[in-house]
Design a protein around this motif. Structure first.
Motif, mmCIF file in Angstrom:
data_model
loop_
_atom_site.group_PDB
_atom_site.id
_atom_site.type_symbol
_atom_site.label_atom_id
_atom_site.label_comp_id
_atom_site.label_asym_id
_atom_site.label_seq_id
_atom_site.Cartn_x
_atom_site.Cartn_y
_atom_site.Cartn_z
ATOM 1 N N LEU A 77 6.446 -25.118 -17.969
ATOM 2 C CA LEU A 77 4.903 -24.930 -18.237
ATOM 3 C C LEU A 77 4.259 -26.069 -19.220
ATOM 4 O O LEU A 77 3.246 -26.594 -19.063
ATOM 5 C CB LEU A 77 4.745 -23.558 -18.537
ATOM 6 C CG LEU A 77 3.378 -23.063 -18.710
ATOM 7 C CD1 LEU A 77 2.907 -22.618 -17.345
ATOM 8 C CD2 LEU A 77 3.115 -22.086 -19.808
ATOM 9 N N MET A 81 1.253 -28.134 -18.015
ATOM 10 C CA MET A 81 -0.073 -28.225 -18.822
ATOM 11 C C MET A 81 -0.336 -29.475 -19.524
ATOM 12 O O MET A 81 -1.539 -29.856 -19.324
ATOM 13 C CB MET A 81 0.107 -27.352 -19.877
ATOM 14 C CG MET A 81 -0.079 -25.719 -19.418
ATOM 15 S SD MET A 81 0.274 -24.355 -20.704
ATOM 16 C CE MET A 81 -1.151 -24.803 -21.745
ATOM 17 N N SER A 114 -3.315 -28.150 -25.187
ATOM 18 C CA SER A 114 -4.384 -27.779 -24.388
ATOM 19 C C SER A 114 -5.104 -26.713 -25.221
ATOM 20 O O SER A 114 -4.337 -25.618 -25.891
ATOM 21 C CB SER A 114 -4.333 -27.327 -23.157
ATOM 22 O OG SER A 114 -5.352 -26.401 -22.773
ATOM 23 N N ILE A 115 -6.498 -26.660 -25.722
ATOM 24 C CA ILE A 115 -7.159 -25.589 -26.635
ATOM 25 C C ILE A 115 -8.185 -25.279 -25.774
ATOM 26 O O ILE A 115 -9.157 -25.911 -26.098
ATOM 27 C CB ILE A 115 -7.325 -26.255 -27.940
ATOM 28 C CG1 ILE A 115 -6.051 -26.478 -28.603
ATOM 29 C CG2 ILE A 115 -8.174 -25.068 -28.778
ATOM 30 C CD1 ILE A 115 -6.162 -26.900 -30.165
ATOM 31 N N THR A 116 -8.138 -24.199 -25.175
ATOM 32 C CA THR A 116 -9.413 -23.716 -24.224
ATOM 33 C C THR A 116 -9.575 -22.127 -24.668
ATOM 34 O O THR A 116 -10.683 -21.764 -24.718
ATOM 35 C CB THR A 116 -9.244 -23.857 -22.940
ATOM 36 O OG1 THR A 116 -8.138 -23.119 -22.564
ATOM 37 C CG2 THR A 116 -9.167 -25.059 -22.329
ATOM 38 N N THR A 117 -8.476 -21.514 -24.905
ATOM 39 C CA THR A 117 -8.863 -20.115 -25.180
ATOM 40 C C THR A 117 -9.641 -19.735 -26.655
ATOM 41 O O THR A 117 -9.052 -20.561 -27.435
ATOM 42 C CB THR A 117 -7.335 -19.176 -25.266
ATOM 43 O OG1 THR A 117 -6.803 -19.696 -23.983
ATOM 44 C CG2 THR A 117 -7.446 -17.878 -25.361
ATOM 45 N N THR A 121 -14.056 -15.237 -26.643
ATOM 46 C CA THR A 121 -14.181 -15.573 -25.036
ATOM 47 C C THR A 121 -12.979 -15.338 -24.445
ATOM 48 O O THR A 121 -13.101 -15.312 -23.169
ATOM 49 C CB THR A 121 -15.032 -16.827 -24.805
ATOM 50 O OG1 THR A 121 -14.148 -17.963 -25.408
ATOM 51 C CG2 THR A 121 -16.351 -16.878 -24.995
ATOM 52 N N ILE A 147 -3.844 -19.401 -29.186
ATOM 53 C CA ILE A 147 -2.667 -19.423 -28.545
ATOM 54 C C ILE A 147 -2.490 -20.995 -28.152
ATOM 55 O O ILE A 147 -3.311 -21.441 -27.206
ATOM 56 C CB ILE A 147 -2.226 -18.531 -27.273
ATOM 57 C CG1 ILE A 147 -1.193 -18.601 -26.713
ATOM 58 C CG2 ILE A 147 -3.456 -18.199 -26.384
ATOM 59 C CD1 ILE A 147 -0.578 -17.694 -25.710
ATOM 60 N N VAL A 148 -1.723 -21.723 -28.653
ATOM 61 C CA VAL A 148 -1.423 -23.193 -28.259
ATOM 62 C C VAL A 148 -0.046 -23.665 -28.126
ATOM 63 O O VAL A 148 0.614 -23.682 -29.088
ATOM 64 C CB VAL A 148 -2.095 -24.183 -29.499
ATOM 65 C CG1 VAL A 148 -2.187 -25.614 -28.910
ATOM 66 C CG2 VAL A 148 -3.513 -23.608 -29.973
ATOM 67 N N THR A 149 0.235 -23.828 -26.708
ATOM 68 C CA THR A 149 1.604 -24.110 -26.198
ATOM 69 C C THR A 149 1.933 -25.417 -27.137
ATOM 70 O O THR A 149 1.124 -26.439 -26.853
ATOM 71 C CB THR A 149 1.465 -24.423 -24.892
ATOM 72 O OG1 THR A 149 1.477 -22.857 -24.372
ATOM 73 C CG2 THR A 149 2.805 -24.802 -24.457
ATOM 74 N N TRP A 190 5.115 -16.850 -33.484
ATOM 75 C CA TRP A 190 5.205 -16.629 -31.862
ATOM 76 C C TRP A 190 6.694 -15.990 -31.683
ATOM 77 O O TRP A 190 7.309 -16.662 -31.677
ATOM 78 C CB TRP A 190 5.330 -18.023 -31.143
ATOM 79 C CG TRP A 190 5.408 -18.217 -29.507
ATOM 80 C CD1 TRP A 190 6.562 -18.812 -29.101
ATOM 81 C CD2 TRP A 190 4.710 -17.672 -28.506
ATOM 82 N NE1 TRP A 190 6.247 -18.599 -27.741
ATOM 83 C CE2 TRP A 190 5.094 -17.878 -27.553
ATOM 84 C CE3 TRP A 190 3.397 -17.064 -28.686
ATOM 85 C CZ2 TRP A 190 4.737 -17.568 -26.376
ATOM 86 C CZ3 TRP A 190 2.773 -16.645 -27.600
ATOM 87 C CH2 TRP A 190 3.607 -17.032 -26.449
ATOM 88 N N THR A 198 7.911 -22.085 -25.448
ATOM 89 C CA THR A 198 6.621 -22.855 -25.330
ATOM 90 C C THR A 198 6.049 -22.803 -26.650
ATOM 91 O O THR A 198 5.248 -23.455 -27.208
ATOM 92 C CB THR A 198 5.458 -22.041 -24.425
ATOM 93 O OG1 THR A 198 5.340 -20.705 -24.922
ATOM 94 C CG2 THR A 198 5.835 -21.939 -22.959
ATOM 95 N N SER A 200 4.096 -20.918 -28.409
ATOM 96 C CA SER A 200 2.439 -21.242 -28.513
ATOM 97 C C SER A 200 1.818 -20.264 -29.488
ATOM 98 O O SER A 200 1.543 -19.133 -29.645
ATOM 99 C CB SER A 200 2.164 -20.575 -27.190
ATOM 100 O OG SER A 200 2.784 -21.058 -26.001
ATOM 101 N N LEU A 360 -0.731 -12.641 -16.996
ATOM 102 C CA LEU A 360 -1.742 -12.814 -18.147
ATOM 103 C C LEU A 360 -2.262 -14.201 -18.566
ATOM 104 O O LEU A 360 -3.206 -14.316 -19.330
ATOM 105 C CB LEU A 360 -0.883 -12.305 -19.440
ATOM 106 C CG LEU A 360 0.003 -11.095 -19.259
ATOM 107 C CD1 LEU A 360 0.648 -10.531 -20.485
ATOM 108 C CD2 LEU A 360 -1.096 -9.728 -19.109
ATOM 109 N N ASN A 361 -1.341 -15.308 -18.129
ATOM 110 C CA ASN A 361 -1.764 -16.624 -18.140
ATOM 111 C C ASN A 361 -3.005 -16.813 -17.556
ATOM 112 O O ASN A 361 -2.867 -17.282 -16.328
ATOM 113 C CB ASN A 361 -0.754 -17.383 -17.841
ATOM 114 C CG ASN A 361 -0.657 -18.758 -18.561
ATOM 115 O OD1 ASN A 361 -1.842 -19.283 -19.101
ATOM 116 N ND2 ASN A 361 0.221 -19.684 -18.621
ATOM 117 N N TYR A 362 -4.022 -16.623 -18.062
ATOM 118 C CA TYR A 362 -5.541 -16.518 -17.647
ATOM 119 C C TYR A 362 -5.461 -15.335 -16.454
ATOM 120 O O TYR A 362 -4.952 -15.103 -15.486
ATOM 121 C CB TYR A 362 -6.064 -17.693 -16.426
ATOM 122 C CG TYR A 362 -7.521 -17.654 -16.114
ATOM 123 C CD1 TYR A 362 -8.447 -18.098 -17.202
ATOM 124 C CD2 TYR A 362 -7.772 -17.036 -14.994
ATOM 125 C CE1 TYR A 362 -9.739 -18.034 -17.065
ATOM 126 C CE2 TYR A 362 -9.274 -16.729 -15.182
ATOM 127 C CZ TYR A 362 -10.085 -17.362 -16.138
ATOM 128 O OH TYR A 362 -11.296 -17.366 -15.767
#
Ligand SMILES: Cc1cc2nc3c(=O)[nH]c(=O)nc-3n(C[C@H](O)[C@H](O)[C@H](O)COP(=O)(O)OP(=O)(O)OC[C@H]3O[C@@H](n4cnc5c(N)ncnc54)[C@H](O)[C@@H]3O)c2cc1C
Length: 384
Positions: A77, A81, A114-117, A121, A147-149, A190, A198, A200, A360-362
């Motif tokens: 993963l 990512m 990746s930082i989207t969460t 939102t 949550i940042v892997t 974590w 991960t 995260s 749960l991952n999205y």
């Protein structure tokens, strides 16, 4: 897989396998596995040769991620990512950005997080509750990231932020941020059920970056997300999940076929054969949707086309549901000693814990709702 690539994969998988149990036990990032991805060139899989990369395509992404997934899902993963971020940088970055950022990734000097969460939102990609501000001509970023892997280990990040002066929450920017440009504060630990390696972590990211670090057109992340960012995520994640379930089935088959275990498993048992057929069938279905999705994304129909969107969403839904069920079925098949105990060489309990995160991952609920709405709009029922 071509020889140099398969050597890089074999080398990396050997390192992943030797550290996976320890990283799972301590919920710590597989630094040695990342080092192997750096030195073998795998971090540059999707980077064109002109920037020093391996010039790989989506088929290579699937093959490599599945192989890593056989060894360990967390490592796979992490890799998938990273490749998602690289793929988006390569497709949407300006030439000057690609010339600057892609060579160090290909050299193994830059692993991308990746930082989207967002806290407000959640996993919803297309809106952001934290907006960047323009301060002294630069973009000021100040945002929580729940949550940042690999947050403690990434050299740089792609971060979503609301566009400065946005008039609605759907105006979102994707910003390249190097670790040394910002303050990163880890807010907690974590300690999850699975995907432990991960690492995260929840973080706060704060600092300023030049405006030319926005990737693609400002305010237009939602287009990139629909056309490529989300499809790449679903393809990469699904490959990782399928790799892990495939590795689990393979290890079980070797156990059953081992003459030493003949008295435990009767290969003529109809119950055993039916269970094996069911597991294999689940994986066949996922692989079919995966290969169709890759063909669709590599093809000429835009990924925003509803039939392609439904196909790629279905990939994520079926991979996240079928792979965990397949491993659960395998545990039922081999029983407590080989299936449920942590010390078993089959590693089914870890695979099950890791794969439980997939829905749960999205959140699958979001994708079910989205596919339901798209289905309603297509009364002729076209397939992508
Ligand atoms: C191992 C792992 C690593 C991750 N790494 C990262 C990372 O590096 N960077 C990052 O940004 N994120 C990361 N994530 C976050 C991930 O991508 C998801 O976005 C996030 O897990 C969603 O969190 P959530 O369930 O709290 O939020 P939400 O998506 O908001 O969902 C919360 C709840 O609301 C329900 N729900 C939400 N919307 C709807 C709807 N429309 N209809 C019905 N129900 C709905 C969901 O079912 C869920 O129960 C990672 C997740 C995992 C599991």
């Amino acid at each position: 897989m071509k020889a140099p690539l398969s050597q890089a994969v074999d080398q990396t998988c050997a390192v992943i396998a030797s550290f996976a149990s320890a990283c799972d036990a301590t919920a710590t990032f597989p630094i040695d596995a990342l080092d192997a991805m750096r030195t073998t060139g795998l971090l540059g899989l999707l980077i064109p040769a002109e920037f020093g990369g391996m010039n790989g395509n989506l088929d290579d992404l699937v093959d490599v991620t599945m192989e890593l997934g056989r060894a360990d899902l967390s490592a796979a993963l992490i890799f998938a990512m990273h490749c998602q971020q690289v793929g988006v940088l390569d497709r949407y970055g300006a030439l000057s950005q690609r010339e600057k950022i892609l060579p160090p990734i290909a050299n193994g000097e830059m692993y991308l997080g990746s930082i989207t969460t967002s806290p407000g939102t959640g996993g919803h990609l297309l809106t952001q509750d934290s907006a960047a501000r323009t301060v002294d001509g630069e973009l000021r970023i100040d945002r929580r990231a729940p949550i940042v892997t690999g947050g403690n280990h990434a050299d740089a990040f792609l971060v979503t932020m609301g566009t400065p002066e946005a008039t609605w929450p759907g105006q979102v920017d994707l910003i390249f941020v190097h670790r040394h440009q910002v303050d990163l504060q880890v807010l907690g630990d974590w300690s999850p059920l699975g995907m432990r390696a991960t690492e995260s972590v929840p973080m706060v990211i704060a600092g300023s970056v030049p405006k030319d670090q926005v990737i693609g057109r400002s305010g237009c992340f939602s287009e990139m997300a629909t056309d490529y960012f989300a499809p790449l995520a679903h393809i990469g994640w699904s490959s990782a999940w399928l790799g892990t379930a495939t590795g689990a089935l393979s290890r079980v088959l070797n156990l059953i076929r081992d003459p030493e275990h003949r008295h435990h498993f009767d290969p003529r048992s109809e119950l055993l054969l039916t269970r094996l057929a069911s597991v294999r069938g689940r994986l066949e279905i996922v692989y079919s949707v995966l290969t169709r999705s890759v063909a669709a994304i590599a093809g000429t129909t835009p990924a925003s086309n509803p039939s392609v969107q439904m196909l790629v969403n279905t990939l994520k839904l079926s991979a996240s549901e079928e792979c965990v069920r397949a491993v659960d079925d395998l545990i039922e098949l081999v029983g407590l000693r080989h299936g449920y105990l942590t010390g078993s060489t089959l590693r089914l309990e870890r695979a099950l814990r890791d794969l439980r995160s997939a829905s749960l991952n999205y959140a699958n609920d979001r994708l079910h709702v989205s596919n339901g709405a798209l289905t309603l709009m297509d009364s002729r029922v076209h397939f992508g």
